[in-house]
Design an enzyme around this catalytic site. Structure first.
Site, PDB file in Angstrom:
ATOM      1  N   ASN A  74      60.105   9.417  26.319  1.00  0.00           N
ATOM      2  CA  ASN A  74      61.242   9.811  27.161  1.00  0.00           C
ATOM      3  C   ASN A  74      61.634  11.216  26.677  1.00  0.00           C
ATOM      4  O   ASN A  74      62.366  11.354  25.719  1.00  0.00           O
ATOM      5  CB  ASN A  74      62.388   8.807  26.941  1.00  0.00           C
ATOM      6  CG  ASN A  74      63.652   9.173  27.697  1.00  0.00           C
ATOM      7  OD1 ASN A  74      63.592   9.578  28.852  1.00  0.00           O
ATOM      8  ND2 ASN A  74      64.802   9.034  27.056  1.00  0.00           N
TER       9      ASN A  74
ATOM     10  N   TYR B  25      68.104  -2.117  21.235  1.00  0.00           N
ATOM     11  CA  TYR B  25      66.725  -1.664  21.428  1.00  0.00           C
ATOM     12  C   TYR B  25      66.200  -0.841  20.267  1.00  0.00           C
ATOM     13  O   TYR B  25      65.193  -0.149  20.401  1.00  0.00           O
ATOM     14  CB  TYR B  25      66.588  -0.901  22.755  1.00  0.00           C
ATOM     15  CG  TYR B  25      67.628   0.173  22.970  1.00  0.00           C
ATOM     16  CD1 TYR B  25      68.794  -0.120  23.662  1.00  0.00           C
ATOM     17  CD2 TYR B  25      67.456   1.448  22.468  1.00  0.00           C
ATOM     18  CE1 TYR B  25      69.770   0.851  23.855  1.00  0.00           C
ATOM     19  CE2 TYR B  25      68.421   2.427  22.659  1.00  0.00           C
ATOM     20  CZ  TYR B  25      69.576   2.114  23.358  1.00  0.00           C
ATOM     21  OH  TYR B  25      70.540   3.073  23.533  1.00  0.00           O
TER      22      TYR B  25
ATOM     23  N   ASP C 113      69.649  -1.355  28.553  1.00  0.00           N
ATOM     24  CA  ASP C 113      70.126  -0.481  27.479  1.00  0.00           C
ATOM     25  C   ASP C 113      71.442   0.172  27.884  1.00  0.00           C
ATOM     26  O   ASP C 113      71.742   0.313  29.068  1.00  0.00           O
ATOM     27  CB  ASP C 113      69.080   0.591  27.160  1.00  0.00           C
ATOM     28  CG  ASP C 113      68.696   1.427  28.392  1.00  0.00           C
ATOM     29  OD1 ASP C 113      68.540   0.842  29.475  1.00  0.00           O
ATOM     30  OD2 ASP C 113      68.570   2.657  28.265  1.00  0.00           O
ATOM     31  N   ASP C 114      72.202   0.568  26.890  1.00  0.00           N
ATOM     32  CA  ASP C 114      73.444   1.335  27.084  1.00  0.00           C
ATOM     33  C   ASP C 114      74.404   0.678  28.067  1.00  0.00           C
ATOM     34  O   ASP C 114      74.866   1.297  29.032  1.00  0.00           O
ATOM     35  CB  ASP C 114      73.116   2.766  27.550  1.00  0.00           C
ATOM     36  CG  ASP C 114      72.384   3.546  26.468  1.00  0.00           C
ATOM     37  OD1 ASP C 114      72.034   2.939  25.449  1.00  0.00           O
ATOM     38  OD2 ASP C 114      72.183   4.749  26.643  1.00  0.00           O
TER      39      ASP C 114
ATOM     40  N   TRP D  45      59.441   2.889  23.449  1.00  0.00           N
ATOM     41  CA  TRP D  45      60.177   3.854  24.292  1.00  0.00           C
ATOM     42  C   TRP D  45      60.558   4.945  23.316  1.00  0.00           C
ATOM     43  O   TRP D  45      61.481   4.776  22.517  1.00  0.00           O
ATOM     44  CB  TRP D  45      61.402   3.157  24.881  1.00  0.00           C
ATOM     45  CG  TRP D  45      62.408   4.017  25.581  1.00  0.00           C
ATOM     46  CD1 TRP D  45      62.971   5.179  25.128  1.00  0.00           C
ATOM     47  CD2 TRP D  45      63.016   3.768  26.859  1.00  0.00           C
ATOM     48  NE1 TRP D  45      63.882   5.669  26.030  1.00  0.00           N
ATOM     49  CE2 TRP D  45      63.928   4.826  27.096  1.00  0.00           C
ATOM     50  CE3 TRP D  45      62.881   2.756  27.809  1.00  0.00           C
ATOM     51  CZ2 TRP D  45      64.708   4.881  28.253  1.00  0.00           C
ATOM     52  CZ3 TRP D  45      63.665   2.823  28.955  1.00  0.00           C
ATOM     53  CH2 TRP D  45      64.559   3.882  29.180  1.00  0.00           C
TER      54      TRP D  45
HETATM   55  C1  GDL Z   1      69.150   6.121  24.779  1.00  0.00           C
HETATM   56  C2  GDL Z   1      68.853   5.760  26.185  1.00  0.00           C
HETATM   57  C3  GDL Z   1      68.062   6.854  26.903  1.00  0.00           C
HETATM   58  C4  GDL Z   1      68.419   8.238  26.396  1.00  0.00           C
HETATM   59  C5  GDL Z   1      68.095   8.272  24.922  1.00  0.00           C
HETATM   60  C6  GDL Z   1      68.298   9.614  24.245  1.00  0.00           C
HETATM   61  C7  GDL Z   1      67.056   4.202  25.507  1.00  0.00           C
HETATM   62  C8  GDL Z   1      66.436   2.851  25.675  1.00  0.00           C
HETATM   63  N1  GDL Z   1      68.149   4.466  26.260  1.00  0.00           N
HETATM   64  O1  GDL Z   1      69.709   5.345  24.070  1.00  0.00           O
HETATM   65  O2  GDL Z   1      68.331   6.742  28.270  1.00  0.00           O
HETATM   66  O3  GDL Z   1      67.693   9.227  27.066  1.00  0.00           O
HETATM   67  O4  GDL Z   1      68.894   7.335  24.253  1.00  0.00           O
HETATM   68  O5  GDL Z   1      69.623  10.047  24.345  1.00  0.00           O
HETATM   69  O6  GDL Z   1      66.603   4.976  24.698  1.00  0.00           O
END
Ligand code: GDL
Length: 460
Positions: A258, A164, A116-117, A223
């Protein structure tokens, strides 16, 4: 079994070892089973992913792995090599294996490759060899998976695609047909992460996930960034796990959150995620929120005594979810708006209600500076300060209106001078663009010009 738990996958300071142990205790107590270690700002996770950890870091991670094992929690280590990996270079693959050898050696029981990113373009040599980013990444992941499973047949292997979420897929991020190629070429036993229709998804409908699963040829692991706050330092997401139907549990391989970067602020997110995972239904996020706040309340003991649950609800409602404030915060906002509205017949009623509730909240923000749990206070401090300042200003303005009658007089306060009040470069930059309810940005040029004139008059 549904994977459920926490991803330490945000930008910003990673959690401390002690916070992670506290996390595992909380997860064990509420029945969450998986922890994914992948803090974006652990340098070895992304920026210097090729360099092995030194002995101190290895020891720290080994302690975490053991702590998870002791609590029956799966410890998954994530590596993010995508910023600069050369997919076709065998030595690069070896470096990935080396890192995971190190991590499997200390007892982690799952591995994740996270793309990602990252820039969504390929080095010309890789284009020639693989044809697409998806094929290149799938090949690296498949080779890792085959190797890991020869050593640890039951280890979890997971993968985060470059697109994603639904919006990225629609924009063909990662290249045309990325998800279709991934679905067809990624080994079927590899789990795939997905954040929903958006990076931060207000809702994750079952139909959305079913469509995706058909393309990926497997159910995704969500996620969930619902409670992430790394993208806006003024906010906290303390509201309930919401916007996901219970039926989602049957459509996914896992639900991993997350959450907020500040560890102490994650009690409601974790408790309500666990409640969602385990409930026999019906599911009422607000009820789960109130229950979680009640359980969290003992941490809000101050040197002057405990905080009332009602006050905690009012505060929590001000820091609720990314797309909405809680009902008590909405009411407070409406009262303030009504109290300032020109020509409103009920402005005095709104003013009285706002002075009562707003004053209570302002005082609460002040009182929380004496929280006995200093880590909690430090995590809250900046937002409490901002909230208190804005409430204090509004209260003074509303009081001035009540004294002068119907019209709202210009209000001057020695405590809110331009520059020290809502000042600074970031605020000035923000004021250059106005965002409209449909998301569009337009120039706020005229407003910014007025600000600039007054800035120059002040000698800025
Ligand atoms: C994202 C990043 C994550 C980040 C979240 C919120 C994913 C897969 N990657 O895009 O690291 O914390 O946004 O800013 O979510």
């Amino acid at each position: 079994m549904l994977l459920s738990g926490v991803i330490e996958g945000f930008y910003g300071p990673p959690w401390t070892p002690a916070e992670r142990i506290a996390l595992f205790d909380r997860m064990a107590s509420c029945g969450l089973n998986t922890y994914l270690y992948c803090p974006k700002d652990d340098l070895h996770h992304r920026a210097i992913w090729r360099e092995p950890y030194g002995p101190t870091d290895v020891e720290t991670l080994a302690v975490l792995a053991a702590a998870c094992r002791a609590r029956d929690i799966r410890f998954v280590y994530g590596l993010g090599p995508g910023l600069d990996i050369r997919y076709g270079d065998h030595a690069e693959q070896q470096r990935i294996h080396d890192r995971f050898t190190q991590m499997l050696g200390i007892g982690c029981d799952g591995v994740a490759l996270l793309f990602d990113d990252i820039p969504d373009r390929l080095d010309p040599a890789d284009v020639a060899r693989w044809g697409s980013l998806a094929a290149a990444q799938a090949q690296v992941a498949n080779s890792l998976c085959a190797w890991v499973h020869t050593l640890h047949p039951h280890a979890l292997v997971a993968f985060c695609p470059t697109p994603y979420c639904g919006r990225m897929a629609l924009a063909h991020h990662g290249g045309e047909g990325y998800l279709e190629i991934l679905g067809a070429t990624l080994a079927p036993e590899i789990e795939v992460f997905w954040t929903g229709p958006e990076i931060v998804s207000r809702e994750i409908p079952v139909a959305h996930v079913r469509d995706l699963a058909a393309i990926l040829r497997r159910k995704p692991v969500i996620w969930d960034n619902l409670h992430a706050n790394d993208y806006d330092s003024r906010r906290i997401a303390c509201g309930p796990y919401a916007g996901r139907p219970l039926a989602l549990r049957d459509e996914v391989r896992g639900l991993l959150s997350n959450p907020n970067t500040e560890f102490p602020l994650n009690e409601v997110p974790l408790r309500t995620l666990a409640a969602f995972v385990h409930t026999d239904g019906p599911w009422d996020p607000r009820r789960a929120y109130l229950q979680a706040l009640q359980e969290w309340r003992p941490s809000f003991d101050t040197v002057h005594g405990p905080i009332a649950l009602d006050d905690l609800v009012l505060l929590g409602d001000c820091f609720y979810l990314p797309y909405e404030e809680g009902p008590r915060a909405r009411r407070l906002y409406d009262q303030a708006r009504g109290a300032l509205a020109a020509g409103s017949p009920s402005w005095r009623d709104d003013a009285a209600a706002f002075l009562a509730d707003g004053g209570r909240l302002r005082d609460l923000c002040g009182r929380l500076s004496t929280l006995r749990d200093r880590a909690l206070f430090h995590a809250l401090h900046r937002r409490l300060w901002d909230l208190r300042e804005e409430l204090d200003l509004l209260i003074r303005v509303v009081e001035a209106r009540l004294q002068t009658g119907d019209a709202l007089p210009p209000f001057h306060s020695g405590a809110h001078l331009p520059g020290t009040c809502r000042g600074g470069m970031i605020t000035r930059l923000q004021q250059l663009l106005a965002q409209h309810p449909d998301g569009a940005f337009t120039s706020a040029h005229d407003r910014a010009r007025q600000d600039d004139d007054s800035w120059e008059r002040r000698g800025g």
